[in-house]
Design an enzyme around this catalytic site. Structure first.
Site, PDB file in Angstrom:
ATOM      1  N   ARG A  81       0.860   6.667  17.046  1.00  0.00           N
ATOM      2  CA  ARG A  81       0.735   7.662  15.972  1.00  0.00           C
ATOM      3  C   ARG A  81       1.366   9.013  16.307  1.00  0.00           C
ATOM      4  O   ARG A  81       1.976   9.635  15.437  1.00  0.00           O
ATOM      5  CB  ARG A  81      -0.728   7.848  15.589  1.00  0.00           C
TER       6      ARG A  81
ATOM      7  N   ASP B 145       0.815  -1.214   0.000  1.00  0.00           N
ATOM      8  CA  ASP B 145       0.000   0.000   0.000  1.00  0.00           C
ATOM      9  C   ASP B 145       0.849   1.266   0.000  1.00  0.00           C
ATOM     10  O   ASP B 145       0.599   2.189  -0.787  1.00  0.00           O
ATOM     11  CB  ASP B 145      -0.943   0.004   1.212  1.00  0.00           C
TER      12      ASP B 145
ATOM     13  N   ASP C 163      -6.835   6.847  12.487  1.00  0.00           N
ATOM     14  CA  ASP C 163      -5.427   7.193  12.308  1.00  0.00           C
ATOM     15  C   ASP C 163      -5.220   8.454  11.494  1.00  0.00           C
ATOM     16  O   ASP C 163      -4.271   9.204  11.725  1.00  0.00           O
ATOM     17  CB  ASP C 163      -4.668   6.026  11.673  1.00  0.00           C
TER      18      ASP C 163
END
Length: 482
Positions: free
Chosen positions: A174, A94, A203
């Protein structure tokens, strides 16, 4: 003077009979130059048609709108002006597609950043893949110690649980990635940063709140919100056209998506989307099932200093090594599995299955030590703050002033949390069987049911109870009068 010339130029641009416009223009020194300067200064201004000025017909001048700029301001969409972007890059399919898409769509230089947060993968291949795309500036950073020391441990001082169950393993990772991305962006002179989070999840919020908190003028690019590669078929077609190698196993839909770091691993999507269907046992990578865990319990002693674990069974560990050791102990005993449906910040419900073996042990033993090191008021007030603190982290507000205010209070009371906890690990359970501390508030002279040597006069309880009952008695009498 200059002001007079500007004023006359503005008047000349207004719709007016041709003869009047001529007179105004002829009164200016170098009329064409003055008109050009005004047009440049005001891109939205209108200009008087030259053809109209040449005619003597008694018509108003034809006014044409100025040509609009084709430059879209940053943050509007994929046509924004980007010179250099820092991409959070895992090296997987990805993010490799995203890397090529950035080059194709924005025509910009891409800098890759790969963070080692203890996900258990070899990261050097990510460097090699980035180089294959022509990336010149490649960052692969080992952030494991910083992650546990400055993010995981402070969060555990609060005993944080989102919606009473989730240990926030993804949420807490994150902010560090976002912070480091911005540091790299400043270092290399990038004007944009990019992540691979979808437009449905949490996210995207967590990354971008971190970005803008450290660099308010940065452009945040979220390809999943911009491109039309909205299916697996389209993604694979793009990869094939771009020459991105795709393993045969990647051409099939994965049964679930995963995200891992040193604190946990998560499983979401596809086969797990029906909350009634049980997960598959072969999914897990960090723990044995409780049924297959050893029949004999494992005893451990965890030492704490000022709220953070520092040793297990007398052996000192760094923060990252401490969490890795707890993961191993918990995983071997079937500890830390969780299947929940959680409330995403963006508004939907989502099912997630998690493995957090070390964090599950840490929460239980740390809480046990607090019971003898913290005053009742400290503990209860901290418990009241915890849900809001956990929600801030879940929603991406790690760097917010309110989280930092709470952290200051939490860290202050954690100064007293020093001691040792003994626990029994057995078939998915963490069973606390002992706790001790030099500054313990537990006094057996006060709590004993035997002779206490005058440490506590039980007669004092009568007056205490009467005072506590005063408002209840008053309320009952007053309302019975009605």
């Amino acid at each position: 003077g200059r002001d007079d010339r500007r004023r006359l130029a503005r008047r000349a641009r207004r719709p007016a009979p041709p003869e009047r416009a001529k007179r105004l223009l002829s009164s200016l020194p170098h009329p064409p130059r003055a008109m050009h300067a005004c047009a440049v200064a005001r891109t939205a201004a209108t200009t008087v048609s030259a053809k109209t000025l040449k005619t003597n017909a008694p018509r108003r001048a034809v006014v044409k709108p100025a040509r609009r700029s084709n430059v879209v301001s940053r943050g509007v969409g994929p046509s924004g002006d980007v010179k250099k972007v820092v991409l959070a890059y895992s090296g997987g399919l990805d993010t490799s597609i995203i890397l090529k898409w950035l080059q194709d769509t924005y025509g910009c230089e891409v800098v890759t950043f790969t963070a080692d947060l203890g996900q258990g993968e070899e990261l050097e291949p990510a460097r090699a893949k980035a180089a294959q795309f022509g990336v010149k500036e490649i960052f692969v950073d080992d952030l494991r110690e910083e992650f546990v020391r400055d993010y995981v441990f402070p969060m555990f001082r609060a005993n944080a649980l989102y919606e009473g169950t989730y240990l926030l393993g993804t949420s807490i990772a994150r902010p560090l990635i976002a912070k480091r991305q911005i540091e790299i962006a400043k270092q290399v002179g990038a004007d944009a940063v990019c992540h691979g989070a979808t437009g449905k999840g949490n996210d995207q919020v967590r990354f971008e709140l971190g970005y803008y908190g450290f660099k308010p003028d940065v452009k945040g690019i979220a390809p999943w919100r911009e491109w039309d590669l909205n299916s697996r078929t389209k993604l694979l077609a793009y990869a094939d056209e771009a020459g991105i190698p795709v393993a045969q196993s990647k051409r099939q839909d994965a049964p679930y998506s995963t995200d891992a770091n040193l604190l946990h691993i998560s499983y979401e999507g596809n086969a797990l989307e029906d909350p009634w269907v049980e997960y598959s046992e072969d999914m897990f990578t960090r723990s044995v099932s409780p049924e297959n865990a050893p029949d004999k319990p494992t005893y451990i002693e965890v030492e704490f200093e000022k709220g953070d674990p520092v040793a297990i069974d007398g052996v000192k560990y760094s923060p990252a090594d401490m969490l890795a050791k707890l993961n191993q102990l918990g995983g071997d005993n079937g500890i830390g599995r969780l299947d929940i449906v959680e409330s995403r910040f963006v508004g939907m419900k989502s099912r997630g299955v998690y493995e957090t073996p070390g964090g599950t042990i840490l929460l239980a033993v740390r809480r046990a030590l607090e019971t003898i090191c913290l005053d009742r008021g400290e503990m209860h007030y901290k418990d009241q703050m915890m849900p809001q603190y956990a929600e801030l982290i879940y929603n991406g507000f790690w760097f917010s002033p309110e989280r930092e205010m709470m952290q200051a209070a939490i860290d202050t009371c954690s100064e007293s949390v020093t001691g040792t906890v003994r626990a029994k690990l057995y078939k998915g359970n963490v069973i606390v069987v002992g706790r001790k501390a030099a500054n313990t508030l537990y006094d057996d002279r006060l709590s004993t049911f035997e002779e206490d040597g005058g440490a506590y006069d039980q007669k004092d309880a009568a007056g205490f109870i009467k005072l506590q009952a005063l408002r209840l008695r008053t309320l009952k009498v007053a309302r019975e009068k009605k």
